[in-house]
Design an enzyme around this catalytic site. Sequence first.
Site, PDB file in Angstrom:
ATOM      1  N   CYS A 119     -17.908 -38.141  -0.900  1.00 47.74           N
ATOM      2  CA  CYS A 119     -16.731 -38.458  -0.178  1.00 47.74           C
ATOM      3  C   CYS A 119     -15.856 -39.782  -0.679  1.00 47.74           C
ATOM      4  CB  CYS A 119     -17.196 -38.907   1.228  1.00 47.74           C
ATOM      5  SG  CYS A 119     -17.670 -37.586   2.254  1.00 47.74           S
ATOM      6  N   ASP A 120     -15.118 -40.203   0.146  1.00 48.57           N
ATOM      7  CA  ASP A 120     -13.544 -40.929  -0.633  1.00 48.57           C
ATOM      8  C   ASP A 120     -13.800 -41.928  -1.619  1.00 48.57           C
ATOM      9  OD1 ASP A 120     -13.244 -39.702   1.837  1.00 48.57           O
ATOM     10  OD2 ASP A 120     -11.406 -40.639   2.187  1.00 48.57           O
ATOM     11  N   LYS A 121     -14.938 -42.687  -1.498  1.00 51.02           N
ATOM     12  CA  LYS A 121     -14.934 -44.140  -2.435  1.00 51.02           C
ATOM     13  C   LYS A 121     -16.230 -43.718  -3.346  1.00 51.02           C
ATOM     14  CE  LYS A 121     -11.910 -45.397   0.277  1.00 51.02           C
ATOM     15  NZ  LYS A 121     -12.226 -44.386   1.095  1.00 51.02           N
ATOM     16  N   CYS A 191     -14.302 -33.098   4.465  1.00 54.11           N
ATOM     17  CA  CYS A 191     -13.382 -32.599   5.257  1.00 54.11           C
ATOM     18  C   CYS A 191     -12.347 -31.746   4.647  1.00 54.11           C
ATOM     19  CB  CYS A 191     -12.703 -33.724   6.289  1.00 54.11           C
ATOM     20  SG  CYS A 191     -13.873 -34.762   7.428  1.00 54.11           S
ATOM     21  N   GLU A 442      -7.354 -47.781   6.164  1.00 51.12           N
ATOM     22  CA  GLU A 442      -6.457 -46.367   6.625  1.00 51.12           C
ATOM     23  C   GLU A 442      -5.860 -46.481   7.746  1.00 51.12           C
ATOM     24  OE1 GLU A 442      -8.692 -43.298   3.246  1.00 51.12           O
ATOM     25  OE2 GLU A 442      -8.887 -43.117   5.505  1.00 51.12           O
ATOM     26  N   SER A 468      -5.115 -42.193   5.253  1.00 50.90           N
ATOM     27  CA  SER A 468      -5.987 -41.277   5.024  1.00 50.90           C
ATOM     28  C   SER A 468      -5.384 -39.927   4.274  1.00 50.90           C
ATOM     29  CB  SER A 468      -6.701 -40.811   6.171  1.00 50.90           C
ATOM     30  OG  SER A 468      -7.499 -39.474   6.168  1.00 50.90           O
TER      31      SER A 468
END
Length: 558
Positions: A119-121, A191, A442, A468
Amino acid sequence: MRSDNVTKGMQQAPHRSLFNALGYTKEELDRPLVGIVSSYNEIVPGHMNLDKIVEAVKMGVAMAGGTPIVFPAIAVCDGIAMGHVGMKYSLVTRDLIADSTECMALAHQFDALVMVPNCDKNVPGLLMAAARLNIPTVFVSGGPMLAGHIHGKKRSLSSMFEAVGAYAAGTMTEEEVTEYENKVCPTCGSCSGMYTANSMNCLTEAIGMGLQGNGTIPAVYSERLKLAKHAGMKVMELLEKNIRPRDIMNEKAFLNALTVDMALGCSTNSMLHLPAIAHEAGVEINLDIANELSAKTPNLCHLAPAGPTYMEDLNEAGGVYAVMNELDKAGLLYTDLITATGKTIAENIKGCVNRNPEVIRPIDNPYSKTGGIAVLKGNLAPDSAVVKRSAVVEEMMVHEGPARVFDCEEDAIAAIKGGKIVAGDVVVIRYEGPKGGPGMREMLNPTSAIAGMGLGSSVALITDGRFSGASRGASIGHVSPEAAVGGPIALVEEGDIIKINIPENTLNVDISDEEMEARRAKWEPREPKITSGYLARYASLVTSGNTGAILRTPGKDE
């Protein structure tokens, strides 16, 4: 071998006694020690399957003659952290992940690493660690979530946030929102749109640190377990050939990543992460380069939230390598670079055809002739601001309207859902930057509320925070300098006319230089919102969004 420092010789007998306590055999200690960095946890949907990915990596390493040893990395779920104090702890984990991985890898003298993020980070944090450590490394992510299905149409997390806005506007019932709630996130995985996690996993392929399919093979496909086994085997080949991350992540590789970013229409967060990763690799990226590349790079993909296609569709169409093959037809990539496959980019993408021209537009029939991200400058953002151009409707590409000024995200959301924002307005959310937030939250809640209330084609949002990857519309973030250090966004007043021109890459507030200076003379810094704990330390060291929000090293970056 680096691991000889803990496994070989009389001086290392105490070290070996501790390996004995762990159950390792002499045969295992005679092999290279390969650290497997696992982001597995039970709170992030994109990470709940990583235990299976890790087991497959371990098998691949062992099959190729290495000794796999697992250690953890933390992860925050941005969706669960969204809209409250938890979001202050999202971006900041990128540096915790990099730092802790450095600590573990060097303390235990691993010979090579396989990074298992999703995921993101985690992805950029581990890429930063890989560049910093510079020992042979391969990435294999947990893979994207399948799209949800509601009334015959594919949906994702961004649809869920927009449904809440639609409910506030009275255009969706509670029962309909509940149906979305139960169906938009149907499987494990990151996602399903081209949000930040999937953007960074795709760019890991583009930059050369992941194998083919790393960014696109769905989390629930058995093909991903095979990919993980191959990653485990491949790291042993990289170790044998001594191919290291800085051999792969050079300046041309980052230019390739930015080019693929433009073609895919990735999250604006890539404009934070790529400079930060490059910094660790000893490469400096000026965001002005982004517009230069965008000017000559066509946008080939409109994945959610920009369009109706999802990561599973990109995978079926040929994935990142097929996109790169299209770009190579126009000579837009450096293809002689070595990658974590042990081969060059040219060798990797050869024969990777585009199997669906509706998902990946051919190079001669793009969605637009310019890339998916634009960097804006002007008297409101002297250093820069960033917008996902591919997710902006045509009527908002050029817009001017009165500023509606809010000093935090919560106040803006209350105004939007309270019906106080009308068509034509430009919502300004400030003191949410890396230092001012702190943590650069975000803004998916306000952008989704705007879209859900039917204002997505008439209202813009500007912030020194960030968005986001699930945000769409005229959402302009990373405004630098940020409000907390006296950037012009701190000087905007209610009703000021803000002028946005995305095709010309400009962002201005319609006041004179004299008026700006008069306001600056009256401005006073605000007391820090948080004065203790990790966030306080982070705020004292973090740099501006236009530099990737990297942490300043005292004595070096001053």
